[in-house]
Design an enzyme around this catalytic site. Structure first.
Site, mmCIF file in Angstrom:
data_model
loop_
_atom_site.group_PDB
_atom_site.id
_atom_site.type_symbol
_atom_site.label_atom_id
_atom_site.label_comp_id
_atom_site.label_asym_id
_atom_site.label_seq_id
_atom_site.Cartn_x
_atom_site.Cartn_y
_atom_site.Cartn_z
ATOM 1 N N GLU A 409 9.910 -8.038 2.907
ATOM 2 C CA GLU A 409 10.098 -9.261 2.243
ATOM 3 C C GLU A 409 9.711 -9.397 0.883
ATOM 4 O O GLU A 409 9.205 -8.331 0.564
ATOM 5 C CB GLU A 409 9.044 -10.367 2.862
ATOM 6 C CG GLU A 409 7.781 -9.967 3.512
ATOM 7 C CD GLU A 409 6.844 -9.438 2.270
ATOM 8 O OE1 GLU A 409 6.919 -10.122 0.968
ATOM 9 O OE2 GLU A 409 6.027 -8.442 2.466
ATOM 10 N N GLY A 558 5.018 -4.576 0.089
ATOM 11 C CA GLY A 558 6.042 -5.290 0.384
ATOM 12 C C GLY A 558 7.216 -4.652 0.554
ATOM 13 O O GLY A 558 7.290 -3.477 0.553
ATOM 14 N N GLU A 559 8.479 -5.259 0.493
ATOM 15 C CA GLU A 559 9.872 -5.077 0.578
ATOM 16 C C GLU A 559 10.164 -4.102 1.775
ATOM 17 O O GLU A 559 11.347 -3.415 1.388
ATOM 18 C CB GLU A 559 9.987 -4.319 -0.896
ATOM 19 C CG GLU A 559 9.567 -5.033 -2.159
ATOM 20 C CD GLU A 559 9.685 -4.413 -3.538
ATOM 21 O OE1 GLU A 559 10.603 -3.416 -3.430
ATOM 22 O OE2 GLU A 559 8.901 -4.633 -4.206
ATOM 23 N N GLY A 560 9.415 -3.806 2.557
ATOM 24 C CA GLY A 560 9.815 -3.222 3.741
ATOM 25 C C GLY A 560 9.445 -1.628 3.449
ATOM 26 O O GLY A 560 9.815 -0.751 4.243
#
Length: 584
Positions: A409, A558-560
């Protein structure tokens, strides 16, 4: 006729036909043959608590033999309080397994480090693998005074059910079946799952099936949890004196894809390596191979959104940072997409409400209705929640056949959203779930806590005591959630519906999966926790899902990123295993 004359004794045609003279002449005559006694000793000594099962089904005829043995048990007052609830449905077994995983990790947190490590390593996959679950229930709806023998010992109905379990266990062993008794459940949660009425309680869950292990000694003894005490240590004479054994050991802290799962484990067993050599990583590989394997790189799904709550000073960065990061991700130069490209993964970027709409490379799935700041107004409308869930489910169904799905996300202030949902979903104090996020100082953290407290007070949501209804999930997400969180919850459901594997990233993806599991019981079986972030509420979320993280390196990216790194490590471990020599 004299008094000494022998009169023939009438011999009854029913009941006990022996006479007192016969019993006095040979008190041992009632004994069974030596061969029968030896066989009984052998069965008792060979009884084992089985954890691993083959995929082969158990025929109804054999199941009836086992159940009949349980029904032949002694019961106080001949009350027969047992009820045998047979469970074959895979989804119900998956849901029960997830409950047990949560309880296992929760208990481990209360134990000393060595015992906790043993408990975390304890395999409960039999709940999923065993083709038959038998839940022995005790019907306690009659008053103890109304059953002969219970007025003084009110729990004798439970003891009677325990005798039934022992009968079933020994019979299963004699038949070559395996039986495992699992009691790592919240009793109320299990009762809710099975629809038990008030007054009917369980004695845990019996896993029944053909064993995929043949342990020479009891499992917990073999794995060093404890050893069997000598008989002399537990026998006392005439009156209580402290036995040689002393008090029992306290380990607390001071203060339907069975075939695929079995095949994966068989492959692991053939390696020239110690059992459990890869620890949590090995458990994750087993789960991955159960749900499609790691032969293909899979897909990284990143959902992004801005949040009105950012305007209340809960983040260290301005709201337009989301747009900046989103543009970098679209160019494959952000952390998450750079990691995915390096791992040969496909990437799906989904705009769930970025302030600057229409960014290149981002698929639009934006909410249409008004959005609030949590403290004074709901996060979004229920219509938007339903729409985003449906869109996420569709993408999850589409991505799952292409390999494992990792989710991540982007969104300034989304740790506030995640913490609010975790607090509501787990009934945890705000102070236990709120962290600093990325770069926040103490005043920012305090504002974040105050905002969440106001949001919780505004919604007035009370965590259900039993199973969640769909309306409960929608209410939490509409009142406190983020649109990217809702979308990712849908992705989790869609992947599970397609029988795929989903790898979680940080706190927000964890809370998305937590609510997805409330929508689809048993979904936890499809999840792997990529890492445990620095957010204080993240461990509680993972425990609630029954998951242990592969990585614990205090990521805040974040961001996977954590999910992709964990997948890369899993693939590396799979390649290593493939190159490891096999034994015969």
């Amino acid at each position: 006729m004299t008094a000494e004359a022998a009169w023939p004794r009438p011999r009854p045609v029913v009941g006990d036909r022996s006479s007192s003279a016969e019993r006095a002449a040979d008190p041992r005559a009632w004994a069974m043959p030596i061969d029968t006694q030896s066989a009984l000793d052998e069965v008792i000594a060979a009884r084992r608590d089985i954890r691993r099962f083959r995929a082969d089904d158990v025929e109804d005829e054999l199941l009836e033999v086992v159940l009949r043995a349980g029904h032949s048990a002694p019961s106080v007052g001949h009350s027969q309080p047992w009820r045998f609830l047979v469970v074959r449905d895979a989804d119900t077994r998956d849901a029960a397994a997830a409950m047990a995983d949560r309880a296992r990790l929760a208990q481990a947190d209360r134990m000393d480090p060595v015992s906790a490590s043993h408990l975390r390593s304890l395999q409960l996959e039999g709940l999923r693998e065993a083709p038959v679950g038998v839940v022995v229930c005790c019907d306690r709806r009659v008053r103890a005074d109304g059953v002969l023998g219970r007025a003084t010992f009110a729990d004798t109905d439970l003891w009677s059910c325990a005798c039934a379990i022992q009968n079933m266990w020994l019979t299963a062993r004699a038949l070559g079946l395996g039986l495992g008794w699992v009691t790592l459940f919240d009793p109320d949660e299990l009762a809710e799952l099975l629809g038990l009425p008030d007054g009917v309680v369980t004695l845990g869950w019996l896993c029944l099936g053909w064993p995929d292990e043949r342990p020479p000694s009891p499992g917990l003894e073999r794995h060093g949890w404890s050893s069997r005490l000598p008989l002399d240590a537990v026998v006392l004479r005439e009156r209580w004196t402290e036995s040689a054994a002393g008090a029992p050991v306290d380990h607390s802290k001071p203060t339907d894809r069975r075939g695929a799962r079995v095949a994966a484990r068989d492959s692991e067993d053939a390696l020239l390596a110690a059992p459990g050599a890869l620890g949590v990583l090995g458990d994750a590989i087993l789960r991955a191979e159960t749900f499609g394997g790691l032969a293909t790189a899979g897909t990284l799904v990143i959902a992004a959104a801005d949040h009105p709550v950012a305007g209340l000073g809960v983040s260290a960065f301005p709201a337009d940072t989301t747009t900046l990061v989103a543009k970098a991700l679209a160019e494959r130069s952000g952390h998450g997409t750079a990691a995915a490209v390096d791992a040969d993964m496909a990437v799906r970027l989904v705009d769930c409400g970025i302030e600057e709409a229409g960014l290149d490379g981002w698929e639009p799935q934006r909410p249409c209705g008004p959005r609030g700041d949590l403290a004074s107004a709901p996060a979004m409308t229920t219509d938007d929640v339903e729409s985003l869930l449906a869109a996420g489910i569709a993408l999850g169904r589409e991505a799952a056949p292409q390999g494992p799905v990792a989710i991540g996300e982007v969104g300034i202030a989304n740790t506030t959203v995640a913490s609010a949902v975790a607090s509501a979903a787990l009934s945890l104090p705000v102070t236990e779930v709120v962290g600093r996020g990325a770069g926040s100082d103490t005043p920012t953290v305090q504002r974040k806590q105050e905002v969440i407290e106001k949001a919780l007070a505004r919604t007035g949501f009370v965590t259900p005591a039993g199973a969640w209804r769909r309306d409960d999930v929608v209410a939490v997400l509409a009142g406190l959630g983020g649109p990217e969180q809702v979308f990712l919850a849908g992705v989790c459901v869609g992947v599970a519906e397609q029988g795929g594997l989903l790898v979680l990233d940080g706190m927000l993806t964890g809370t998305a999966a937590l609510l997805a599991a409330r929508l689809r019981p048993g979904l936890e079986s499809h999840l792997v926790a990529g890492h445990c972030s620095a957010e204080p509420g993240h461990p509680a979320v993972l425990n609630a899902l029954g998951l242990e993280p592969i990585l614990d390196v205090r990521l805040r990216a974040g961001e996977g990123v954590g999910a992709v790194l964990a997948l890369s490590l899993l693939r590396h471990a799979v390649r290593m295993r493939a190159a490891t020599v096999r034994t015969g």
